[in-house]
Design a protein around this motif. Structure first.
Motif, short mmCIF file in Angstrom:
data_model
loop_
_atom_site.label_atom_id
_atom_site.label_comp_id
_atom_site.label_asym_id
_atom_site.label_seq_id
_atom_site.Cartn_x
_atom_site.Cartn_y
_atom_site.Cartn_z
N UNK A 77 6.52 8.03 -12.24
CA UNK A 77 5.19 7.44 -12.33
C UNK A 77 5.30 6.13 -13.10
N UNK A 78 5.06 4.99 -12.46
CA UNK A 78 5.19 3.70 -13.16
C UNK A 78 4.21 3.58 -14.32
N UNK A 79 4.57 2.76 -15.28
CA UNK A 79 3.72 2.54 -16.45
C UNK A 79 2.36 1.96 -16.04
N UNK A 80 2.37 1.09 -15.02
CA UNK A 80 1.13 0.44 -14.59
C UNK A 80 0.55 1.07 -13.32
N UNK A 81 0.69 2.36 -13.19
CA UNK A 81 0.10 3.05 -12.03
C UNK A 81 -1.41 2.86 -12.06
N UNK A 82 -2.00 2.58 -10.89
CA UNK A 82 -3.45 2.32 -10.83
C UNK A 82 -4.26 3.59 -11.02
N UNK A 83 -3.77 4.67 -10.46
CA UNK A 83 -4.48 5.94 -10.62
C UNK A 83 -3.53 7.10 -10.36
N UNK A 84 -3.62 8.12 -11.17
CA UNK A 84 -2.87 9.35 -10.95
C UNK A 84 -3.80 10.39 -10.34
N UNK A 85 -3.32 11.02 -9.29
CA UNK A 85 -4.07 12.08 -8.60
C UNK A 85 -3.20 13.32 -8.57
N UNK A 136 -7.68 17.63 -7.74
CA UNK A 136 -8.27 18.46 -6.68
C UNK A 136 -7.49 19.76 -6.64
N UNK A 137 -8.17 20.86 -6.90
CA UNK A 137 -7.56 22.19 -6.83
C UNK A 137 -7.93 22.86 -5.52
N UNK A 138 -6.93 23.32 -4.79
CA UNK A 138 -7.19 24.02 -3.52
C UNK A 138 -7.40 25.49 -3.83
N UNK A 139 -8.64 25.91 -3.75
CA UNK A 139 -9.02 27.28 -4.03
C UNK A 139 -9.02 28.08 -2.72
N UNK A 140 -9.93 29.00 -2.57
CA UNK A 140 -10.01 29.82 -1.35
C UNK A 140 -11.37 30.48 -1.27
N UNK A 141 -11.80 30.79 -0.06
CA UNK A 141 -13.02 31.57 0.13
C UNK A 141 -12.91 32.92 -0.57
N UNK A 227 -11.91 13.26 -1.57
CA UNK A 227 -12.21 13.66 -2.95
C UNK A 227 -11.29 12.96 -3.94
N UNK A 228 -10.06 12.78 -3.54
CA UNK A 228 -9.05 12.24 -4.46
C UNK A 228 -9.11 10.73 -4.60
N UNK A 229 -9.42 10.03 -3.53
CA UNK A 229 -9.28 8.58 -3.54
C UNK A 229 -10.59 7.82 -3.74
#
Length: 254
Positions: A77-85, A136-141, A227-229
């Motif tokens: 992960x670069x120091x100047x990353x614009x966003x971490x997802x 974003x957490x992938x849950x379930x029904x 959701x993420x972006x």
């Protein structure tokens, strides 16, 4: 290595049907992906992705292994990353009668489905806060509506929903959004293999959904990408149903 200023996605369960679709969506959106999966080789790099073999069960019970894994992820992960997802997609689904469920079944279900997402987010908390990132957490029904033989899976996913809400409360004030998606049946190779070539039963499952269909991995991946972006700071702590409307259906006799 990701380019400076490029969004970076840490994706667990990247080699499965859903994970591969999420990976493709994120790459197409210009993200660098750090793919995490137990079934991968040690390290593979294809210019816009680094694949890291990680045992999430061990990650949740072995503090030394966990710290080592987090440091290894941070190397890419670069120091100047614009966003971490962070997309917590990996899961184990134990399908057994309650009389056959072992202590190890319960431990592994919670280690992979519940604890690993929590410790991955807290391990990357500093970068998430610095970049006002997304989880974003992938849950379930099954977290709300389940059926026989899914006890440990349903319980672990219900706990994941609780963690989603708790992380949203704790990280929201720092500009980090934490949300979940709860899919029903998704058309994967694993799902179709479960029907063992019985197309009539698969067709019955399709018709039982109000949409008359089963969710596609692409449609689910598109929702997770959105959701993420897309910046939605006010959407925080939500778990969105992705069920074709089946979560609204009663099973009472007519």
């Amino acid at each position: 290595m990701a380019l400076e200023g490029c969004p970076v996605v840490v994706l667990t369960g990247c080699s499965g049907g859903i994970g591969a679709a999420i990976h493709a969506e994120m790459k197409a959106s210009g993200c660098f992906v750090i793919g995490i999966d137990k079934s991968l080789g040690e390290v593979r790099d294809d210019n816009d992705t680094i694949f890291l073999r990680t045992d999430l069960s061990q990650f949740s019970r072995d503090e030394h292994y966990q710290k080592k894994s987090i440091l290894r992820i941070k190397e890419y992960i670069p120091e100047k990353v614009s966003r971490l997802i962070v997309v917590n997609n990996a899961a184990i689904q134990v399908v057994k009668d309650i009389s056959d469920l072992s202590i190890s079944d319960w431990h592994e279900s919670f280690q992979v489905n519940t604890l690993a997402p929590f410790f991955l987010v807290t391990g990357l908390r500093d970068i998430l806060i610095r970049t006002k990132g997304q989880v974003v957490n992938v849950s379930s029904i099954h977290a709300k509506l389940t059926k026989p033989h899914f006890s440990s899976y349903a319980a672990s996913k219900a706990a994941l929903d609780a963690i989603t809400r708790s992380l949203a409360l704790e990280l929201g004030p720092f500009g980090v959004s934490v949300n979940g998606v709860a899919p029903a049946a998704i058309m994967t190779e694993m799902l179709t293999a479960g029907f063992d070539g019985d197309s009539a039963k698969l067709d019955e499952l399709l018709k039982y959904h109000p949409t008359g269909s089963i969710g596609s991995v692409t449609e689910l991946a598109e929702l997770i990408r959105a959701l993420a972006l897309e910046k939605r700071n006010f959407l925080n702590g939500a778990v969105l149903d992705f069920s074709g409307g089946i979560h609204n259906r009663l099973h009472d006799p007519q």
